[in-house]
Design a protein around this motif. Structure first.
Motif, short mmCIF file in Angstrom:
data_model
loop_
_atom_site.label_atom_id
_atom_site.label_comp_id
_atom_site.label_asym_id
_atom_site.label_seq_id
_atom_site.Cartn_x
_atom_site.Cartn_y
_atom_site.Cartn_z
N THR A 96 0.83 -1.22 0.00
CA THR A 96 0.00 0.00 0.00
C THR A 96 0.86 1.26 0.00
O THR A 96 0.51 2.27 -0.62
CB THR A 96 -0.94 0.02 1.21
OG1 THR A 96 -0.18 -0.19 2.42
CG2 THR A 96 -2.00 -1.07 1.11
N ALA A 97 2.02 1.19 0.69
CA ALA A 97 2.92 2.35 0.70
C ALA A 97 3.54 2.56 -0.67
O ALA A 97 3.73 3.70 -1.11
CB ALA A 97 4.01 2.15 1.75
N VAL A 98 3.86 1.46 -1.36
CA VAL A 98 4.43 1.57 -2.71
C VAL A 98 3.46 2.24 -3.66
O VAL A 98 3.82 3.17 -4.41
CB VAL A 98 4.83 0.19 -3.26
CG1 VAL A 98 5.29 0.31 -4.72
CG2 VAL A 98 5.94 -0.42 -2.41
N ILE A 99 2.19 1.82 -3.63
CA ILE A 99 1.21 2.40 -4.55
C ILE A 99 0.90 3.84 -4.17
O ILE A 99 0.60 4.67 -5.03
CB ILE A 99 -0.07 1.54 -4.60
CG1 ILE A 99 0.28 0.09 -4.99
CG2 ILE A 99 -1.05 2.10 -5.60
CD1 ILE A 99 1.03 -0.02 -6.32
N THR A 100 0.99 4.16 -2.89
CA THR A 100 0.89 5.57 -2.48
C THR A 100 2.02 6.37 -3.10
O THR A 100 1.81 7.46 -3.65
CB THR A 100 0.95 5.69 -0.95
OG1 THR A 100 -0.21 5.08 -0.38
CG2 THR A 100 0.98 7.16 -0.52
N LEU A 101 3.23 5.83 -3.01
CA LEU A 101 4.39 6.51 -3.59
C LEU A 101 4.26 6.64 -5.10
O LEU A 101 4.62 7.68 -5.68
CB LEU A 101 5.67 5.75 -3.24
CG LEU A 101 7.00 6.40 -3.59
CD1 LEU A 101 7.12 7.77 -2.93
CD2 LEU A 101 8.15 5.50 -3.15
N VAL A 102 3.71 5.61 -5.74
CA VAL A 102 3.46 5.68 -7.18
C VAL A 102 2.54 6.85 -7.51
O VAL A 102 2.79 7.62 -8.45
CB VAL A 102 2.84 4.36 -7.69
CG1 VAL A 102 2.29 4.52 -9.11
CG2 VAL A 102 3.86 3.25 -7.68
N GLY A 103 1.47 7.00 -6.73
CA GLY A 103 0.55 8.10 -6.96
C GLY A 103 1.20 9.47 -6.77
O GLY A 103 0.95 10.40 -7.54
N LEU A 104 2.03 9.59 -5.74
CA LEU A 104 2.70 10.87 -5.50
C LEU A 104 3.71 11.18 -6.59
O LEU A 104 3.76 12.31 -7.10
CB LEU A 104 3.39 10.83 -4.13
CG LEU A 104 2.47 10.77 -2.91
CD1 LEU A 104 3.28 10.58 -1.63
CD2 LEU A 104 1.61 12.03 -2.82
#
Length: 406
Positions: free
Chosen positions: A250-258
């Motif tokens: 979930t943190a990776v996909i958050t980082l992807v979005g940012l």
């Protein structure tokens, strides 16, 4: 009279709160699949139906902003978003109830996303349109990115139902912000006098349709990654023995979005200087290459998968603002709402097909496997190449900001 800068700040702040729960379901897919006993196709349907509801609703809701105050439509959309989150928190216990709640949320998003942009577009002149679109996209991007981390944190602390209660509360605050602070806005004086839902003039606008079809495949790949990114990384971590990775999915996909949001804004600035059409063409080909590789190479290592997804996210988002700015700039002023409606409808039709197709391909391949993920992402590459051909055939016209191609 409220200043344009203040209006932008109000709408962008509200959009972050209204959209914070948009990707709660994709972040919860691994756990809910196991708890509810649903397969990849079912999960793909639940994800895709959100976008299908959006695609069906957006032509009506956004086109209405050519005739009535966009603020009224926006408030309706946020209210339905709240209802969708509350229904998921209280009713969802399997495929049908989850699908119903996500469809409500999709209708709410249809009344919130492009109508928020319309609130700004009618107040911004042509020279600032591209940057206004980028600023709006930034707020949506931040909310979409934060949605994954928000979901992971709230689920760990309070359980998965609390994710949707918290999302509903944030959306309710967004409703109050716009309802109390944004002024009423009269519809465009250039609004057409014919039938309200006559989309034929928009469909005949080759330049706007070029950007709309490109947006269709753009959203196809974006929502496939956002819809299945957490599940893909969780599977890679499990099969490679990574255990509890230092950077959760979930943190990776958050980082992807940012990172993707930054890429969208940066890409918009590049398009102003080097040419919007050139940027779109390069980004589409690069996206196809990334999609063709990620599913086959990512499963070898969790770290490799993370790096590939981050690179892919940058490439996907690179032309995001440019596509919507191109459609808005190509529109007749009195039909901007209808043009953005068609643009969104085609975009999220792709957003419906992509996640569903991924789930179906995984099940046809016998479940999550290197071959299944490889073929699943390969179908995205094929869609991108078809979109690139359509963009070339329709030959969008040169707009302000396309000086390098004039």
């Amino acid at each position: 009279m409220i200043s344009p800068r203040r209006l932008v700040a109000i709408v962008c702040a509200a959009q972050i709160l209204a959209q914070i729960g948009a990707y709660a379901w994709p972040a919860l897919i691994p756990g809910r699949m196991a708890a509810w006993g649903i397969d990849n196709t079912d999960a793909g349907w639940i994800t895709g139906l959100f976008y299908l509801a959006y695609a069906v609703s957006v032509p009506v809701l956004v086109t209405l902003t050519d005739r009535i105050d966009p603020k009224r439509v926006y408030l309706f959309g946020v209210a339905v978003t709240v209802l969708g989150h509350v229904c998921f928190a209280t009713l969802a216990d399997g495929f049908w109830t989850a699908a119903f709640a996500r469809m409500l949320a999709g209708i709410g998003w249809a009344g919130t996303y492009m109508t928020g942009l319309k609130l700004l577009a009618d107040r911004v002149d042509g020279k600032l349109m591209s940057r206004a679109v980028a600023g709006h996209a930034l707020s949506i991007g931040v909310a979409g990115a934060a949605s994954f981390a928000f979901t992971g944190i709230v689920e760990d602390l309070l359980g998965w139902q609390a994710v949707f209660w918290a999302s509903a509360a944030c959306a309710a605050i967004a409703w109050l912000i716009v309802g109390l602070a944004a002024p009423a806005q009269a519809p465009s004086t250039e609004a057409p006098t014919g039938r309200l839902f006559d989309f034929a003039p928009v469909l005949r606008n080759r330049s706007a349709m070029a950007y709309a079809l490109a947006y269709c495949v753009h959203t196809w790949e974006m929502n496939t990654l956002r819809g299945w990114g957490v599940a893909f990384l969780a599977w890679v971590a499990l099969t490679t023995g990574s255990g509890d990775p230092w950077l959760p999915a979930t943190a990776v996909i958050t980082l992807v979005g940012l990172v993707g949001t930054w890429a969208s804004v940066a890409g918009n600035e590049v398009s102003i200087r080097l040419g919007r059409q050139r940027l779109v063409r390069v980004a589409m080909v690069a996206s196809a290459v990334c999609a063709a590789l990620i599913g086959f190479l990512g499963p070898f290592s969790y770290e490799v998968a993370v790096v590939l997804i981050l690179v892919y996210g940058v490439v996907i988002w690179l032309d995001s603002s440019s596509l919507t700015a191109g459609a808005a700039g190509s529109a007749d002023p009195g039909r901007r709402g209808a043009t953005l409606a068609v643009h969104s409808m085609l975009g999220y039709a792709g957003g419906f097909v992509g996640p569903l197709a991924m789930g179906v391909i995984l099940d046809l391949a016998g479940g999550m496997s290197t071959a299944g993920w490889g073929l699943g992402f390969l179908h995205v590459a094929a869609a991108m190449l078809l979109g690139r051909v359509a963009f070339a055939v329709l030959r969008p016209k040169t707009l302000a900001g396309d000086r390098a191609e004039a």
